[in-house]
Design a protein around this motif. Structure first.
Motif, mmCIF file in Angstrom:
data_model
loop_
_atom_site.group_PDB
_atom_site.id
_atom_site.type_symbol
_atom_site.label_atom_id
_atom_site.label_comp_id
_atom_site.label_asym_id
_atom_site.label_seq_id
_atom_site.Cartn_x
_atom_site.Cartn_y
_atom_site.Cartn_z
ATOM 1 N N LYS B 47 0.825 -1.212 0.000
ATOM 2 C CA LYS B 47 0.000 0.000 0.000
ATOM 3 C C LYS B 47 0.858 1.261 0.000
ATOM 4 O O LYS B 47 1.871 1.331 0.687
ATOM 5 C CB LYS B 47 -0.907 -0.005 1.230
ATOM 6 C CG LYS B 47 -1.844 1.178 1.329
ATOM 7 C CD LYS B 47 -2.746 1.025 2.543
ATOM 8 C CE LYS B 47 -3.418 2.325 2.955
ATOM 9 N NZ LYS B 47 -4.217 2.959 1.954
ATOM 10 N N LYS B 48 0.414 2.237 -0.770
ATOM 11 C CA LYS B 48 1.077 3.550 -0.752
ATOM 12 C C LYS B 48 0.256 4.463 0.146
ATOM 13 O O LYS B 48 -0.956 4.553 0.012
ATOM 14 C CB LYS B 48 1.124 4.139 -2.161
ATOM 15 C CG LYS B 48 2.085 3.428 -3.080
ATOM 16 C CD LYS B 48 3.225 4.367 -3.482
ATOM 17 C CE LYS B 48 4.177 3.706 -4.451
ATOM 18 N NZ LYS B 48 5.309 3.090 -3.816
ATOM 19 N N GLU B 53 -1.544 9.824 6.240
ATOM 20 C CA GLU B 53 -1.760 8.478 6.778
ATOM 21 C C GLU B 53 -0.519 7.921 7.453
ATOM 22 O O GLU B 53 0.616 8.269 7.088
ATOM 23 C CB GLU B 53 -2.138 7.533 5.628
ATOM 24 C CG GLU B 53 -3.617 7.388 5.387
ATOM 25 C CD GLU B 53 -3.882 6.340 4.319
ATOM 26 O OE1 GLU B 53 -4.726 5.480 4.559
ATOM 27 O OE2 GLU B 53 -3.226 6.382 3.252
ATOM 28 N N TRP B 54 -0.743 7.035 8.400
ATOM 29 C CA TRP B 54 0.352 6.319 9.064
ATOM 30 C C TRP B 54 0.045 4.828 9.034
ATOM 31 O O TRP B 54 -1.114 4.431 9.157
ATOM 32 C CB TRP B 54 0.466 6.747 10.535
ATOM 33 C CG TRP B 54 1.032 8.110 10.745
ATOM 34 C CD1 TRP B 54 0.415 9.293 10.486
ATOM 35 C CD2 TRP B 54 2.327 8.426 11.270
ATOM 36 N NE1 TRP B 54 1.243 10.330 10.816
ATOM 37 C CE2 TRP B 54 2.423 9.833 11.300
ATOM 38 C CE3 TRP B 54 3.413 7.673 11.718
ATOM 39 C CZ2 TRP B 54 3.549 10.496 11.762
ATOM 40 C CZ3 TRP B 54 4.536 8.335 12.172
ATOM 41 C CH2 TRP B 54 4.613 9.738 12.194
ATOM 42 N N ASP B 144 9.692 9.728 12.608
ATOM 43 C CA ASP B 144 9.718 8.562 11.720
ATOM 44 C C ASP B 144 8.917 7.406 12.284
ATOM 45 O O ASP B 144 8.472 6.536 11.553
ATOM 46 C CB ASP B 144 11.167 8.123 11.477
ATOM 47 C CG ASP B 144 11.926 9.163 10.682
ATOM 48 O OD1 ASP B 144 11.386 9.628 9.657
ATOM 49 O OD2 ASP B 144 13.033 9.540 11.102
ATOM 50 N N ALA B 145 8.762 7.390 13.592
ATOM 51 C CA ALA B 145 7.954 6.326 14.211
ATOM 52 C C ALA B 145 7.420 6.849 15.536
ATOM 53 O O ALA B 145 7.964 7.800 16.114
ATOM 54 C CB ALA B 145 8.796 5.074 14.429
ATOM 55 N N TYR B 154 3.569 3.122 15.225
ATOM 56 C CA TYR B 154 3.170 3.827 14.006
ATOM 57 C C TYR B 154 4.403 4.251 13.224
ATOM 58 O O TYR B 154 5.417 4.622 13.828
ATOM 59 C CB TYR B 154 2.352 5.078 14.356
ATOM 60 C CG TYR B 154 1.019 4.779 14.976
ATOM 61 C CD1 TYR B 154 -0.119 4.635 14.189
ATOM 62 C CD2 TYR B 154 0.881 4.649 16.357
ATOM 63 C CE1 TYR B 154 -1.352 4.361 14.752
ATOM 64 C CE2 TYR B 154 -0.343 4.376 16.934
ATOM 65 C CZ TYR B 154 -1.452 4.234 16.129
ATOM 66 O OH TYR B 154 -2.669 3.956 16.683
ATOM 67 N N PHE B 155 4.296 4.228 11.929
ATOM 68 C CA PHE B 155 5.402 4.691 11.083
ATOM 69 C C PHE B 155 4.863 4.950 9.682
ATOM 70 O O PHE B 155 3.717 4.602 9.375
ATOM 71 C CB PHE B 155 6.524 3.639 11.030
ATOM 72 C CG PHE B 155 6.069 2.275 10.608
ATOM 73 C CD1 PHE B 155 5.599 1.352 11.534
ATOM 74 C CD2 PHE B 155 6.084 1.902 9.268
ATOM 75 C CE1 PHE B 155 5.153 0.103 11.137
ATOM 76 C CE2 PHE B 155 5.651 0.646 8.870
ATOM 77 C CZ PHE B 155 5.180 -0.248 9.811
ATOM 78 N N ARG B 156 5.710 5.546 8.856
ATOM 79 C CA ARG B 156 5.271 5.830 7.486
ATOM 80 C C ARG B 156 6.125 5.082 6.464
ATOM 81 O O ARG B 156 5.652 4.731 5.402
ATOM 82 C CB ARG B 156 5.312 7.335 7.216
ATOM 83 C CG ARG B 156 4.289 8.103 8.050
ATOM 84 C CD ARG B 156 4.317 9.588 7.762
ATOM 85 N NE ARG B 156 4.302 9.860 6.340
ATOM 86 C CZ ARG B 156 3.220 9.792 5.565
ATOM 87 N NH1 ARG B 156 2.050 9.483 6.102
ATOM 88 N NH2 ARG B 156 3.299 10.032 4.282
ATOM 89 N N ASP B 157 7.396 4.854 6.820
ATOM 90 C CA ASP B 157 8.303 4.240 5.858
ATOM 91 C C ASP B 157 9.005 3.053 6.532
ATOM 92 O O ASP B 157 9.880 3.245 7.373
ATOM 93 C CB ASP B 157 9.321 5.297 5.402
ATOM 94 C CG ASP B 157 10.262 4.764 4.337
ATOM 95 O OD1 ASP B 157 10.299 3.533 4.137
ATOM 96 O OD2 ASP B 157 10.967 5.583 3.717
ATOM 97 N N PHE B 158 8.583 1.856 6.142
ATOM 98 C CA PHE B 158 9.114 0.664 6.807
ATOM 99 C C PHE B 158 10.624 0.547 6.644
ATOM 100 O O PHE B 158 11.347 0.233 7.592
ATOM 101 C CB PHE B 158 8.433 -0.593 6.255
ATOM 102 C CG PHE B 158 8.843 -1.849 6.952
ATOM 103 C CD1 PHE B 158 8.217 -2.235 8.130
ATOM 104 C CD2 PHE B 158 9.869 -2.643 6.450
ATOM 105 C CE1 PHE B 158 8.610 -3.384 8.792
ATOM 106 C CE2 PHE B 158 10.263 -3.788 7.120
ATOM 107 C CZ PHE B 158 9.629 -4.165 8.281
#
Lengths: 182, 287
Positions: B47-48, B53-54, B144-145, B154-158
């Motif tokens: 998913k993008k 969103e987070w 970042d988290a 929570y994070f946005r970029d694994f």
């Protein structure tokens, strides 16, 4: 910069007892030197020495105020064990006083060099252990404490008769091994 | 309180440092507060995310222990950490703020490090000045988290947070039905009563991770001997080996075998005892 200056003041204040006994031990300071007591007026001798002690006391109090301004409060510590350390630190300090008194018999240049070397060692030592006997007169106690993680620190606090587990949350870090609560 | 995690090396595990003691008393950190998360979605690598969103993952108590606890352990005893000094700035990899068991994380990469730059600075009505900047870190407070203090991270970029939380790879993705079937059909296993759709989320993620990891060599059978030897070495786990195959009777066996393959069982070099770990990640061996 502010912290470095405060640390220097703390070191000087902690070392001031040695400076006092160095001055008293000198042979050539009228109304202050112990050696001149028999030729000076006793009352003036007492008043001048008391004045020195009061000056060092005020200096120690000022360093406390500077410490409050320079070092932020809010460090936390969970303590499992406490041990008062005055009984260990004070005799060491008295030993230094005796050395300082004996410097009076040396030439001024030699005794100053020894004093500077002693102070240099003192500041090195303070990176791991900090003690200021004048603070005892302001009601502070010095404890060796063991944290829940089994690390050992010097804790300076007004809390008396500390025993058992305690949580501290308003400490100031003097160095990585010494914390002050006030 | 604001802390920093500094990189470990071959000889030294990662350490934590105190960066700022009482941010509540300063206006400098008013921007470094928990993010407002209005829209959240369970982590799905396909998913993008939209800009607001987070992603989130729900951590088990074991995962909280291995991923989050190292960051929380000094909340009540900051004295147990050294203060960060200038030489630490080149090895800080995470800056984080703890507020009542919630944690805000900011990853520090090389692009954030400033090394002895000389800047030309302009002043009104004055001539330009050269300003020398010492080693420092550019800190915008970007989050970042965020750990919510319960069980959600929570994070946005694994890919960005991966190195910050050992073991988070398990969430990377779940195996598809065909991958699970491929795993169960592997010659190394003698499967009795397990169907792909019975396999739970965590084990499914780990199957995906195992199949994607060439160094494990399950697909090409290059490590079969080592896996069988490990199963015999840890016989007390109850994994039966028959005719060069691991017997997988039920989901419990599957779980144990997945642990075995992902090196969760090991013998301590120090105590010589057989141990189980609840998370593992390859060490960063760059120095």
């Amino acid at each position: 910069m502010r912290k470095t200056l405060t640390k220097l003041l703390l070191s000087l204040s902690s070392f001031s007892g040695v400076l006092y006994f160095y001055i008293v031990g000198r042979q050539d300071i009228p109304f202050v030197s112990l050696h001149q007591l028999h030729i000076n007026d006793g009352h003036t001798f007492l008043i001048r020495n008391l004045a020195y002690l009061i000056i060092f006391g005020i200096f120690a109090y000022i360093t406390l105020i500077f410490t409050r301004l320079a070092f932020q409060t809010g460090e936390t510590l969970v303590v499992d064990e406490e041990k008062p350390i005055e009984s260990v630190a004070v005799p060491t300090y008295i030993g230094l006083f005796v050395i300082a008194l004996s410097l009076g018999s040396m030439s001024q240049e030699t005794s100053l060099v020894v004093l500077i070397i002693l102070f240099a060692f003192w500041t090195r030592l303070e990176k791991i252990f900090y003690f200021n006997p004048i603070w005892l007169f302001f009601g502070y106690r010095f404890y060796e404490v063991k944290s829940a993680s089994k690390n050992t620190y010097t804790l300076v606090t007004k809390r008396d008769r500390l025993k058992g587990k305690h949580d501290f949350d308003k400490l100031r870090r003097i160095n990585n091994y010494t914390f002050l609560e006030f | 309180m604001i802390f920093a995690k500094i990189k470990g090396s071959k000889r030294q595990p990662p350490e934590h440092r105190v960066l700022f003691v009482n941010p509540e008393s300063s206006n400098d950190f008013h921007f470094y507060l928990p993010p407002t998360i209005s829209e959240k979605t369970k982590f799905n690598p396909e998913k993008k995310l939209d800009s607001h969103e987070w992603f989130y993952v729900e951590l088990s108590p074991d995962q909280i222990g291995s991923m989050i606890q190292p960051y929380l352990i000094n909340e009540n005893s900051s004295a147990d950490l050294n203060k960060a000094i200038e030489s630490d700035y080149s090895v800080i990899e995470v800056v984080y703020r703890v507020i009542h068991s919630t944690i805000i994380f900011t990853k520090i990469t090389d692009s954030f490090r400033i090394r002895n730059r000389i800047l030309l600075k302009f002043h009104d009505l004055e001539q330009a000045k050269l300003i020398k900047e010492e080693s420092s870190i550019e800190f915008s407070g970007k989050k970042d988290a965020y750990f919510d203090g319960n069980n959600r991270l929570y994070f946005r970029d694994f890919s960005k947070i991966r190195s910050m939380f050992p073991g988070i790879e398990e969430f990377y993705r779940e195996a598809t039905q065909s991958e699970k079937q491929e795993f169960l059909d592997n010659d190394l296993f003698d499967v009795e009563d397990i169907e792909p759709d019975q396999i739970g989320q965590r084990d499914s993620s780990r199957i995906a991770a195992i199949l994607n990891d060439d160094t494990i060599g399950l697909r090409d059978g290059s490590n079969t001997t080592k896996i069988l030897r490990a199963a015999q070495e840890f016989a007390e786990l109850g994994i039966h080996v028959q005719s060069g195959r691991l017997i997988m009777k039920d989901k419990k066996d599957l779980h144990t075998i997945l642990n075995l393959i992902t090196s969760r069982y090991y013998i301590s070099d120090i105590t010589g005892k057989k141990m189980q770990s609840y998370g593992s990640a390859a060490l960063d061996t760059t120095e």
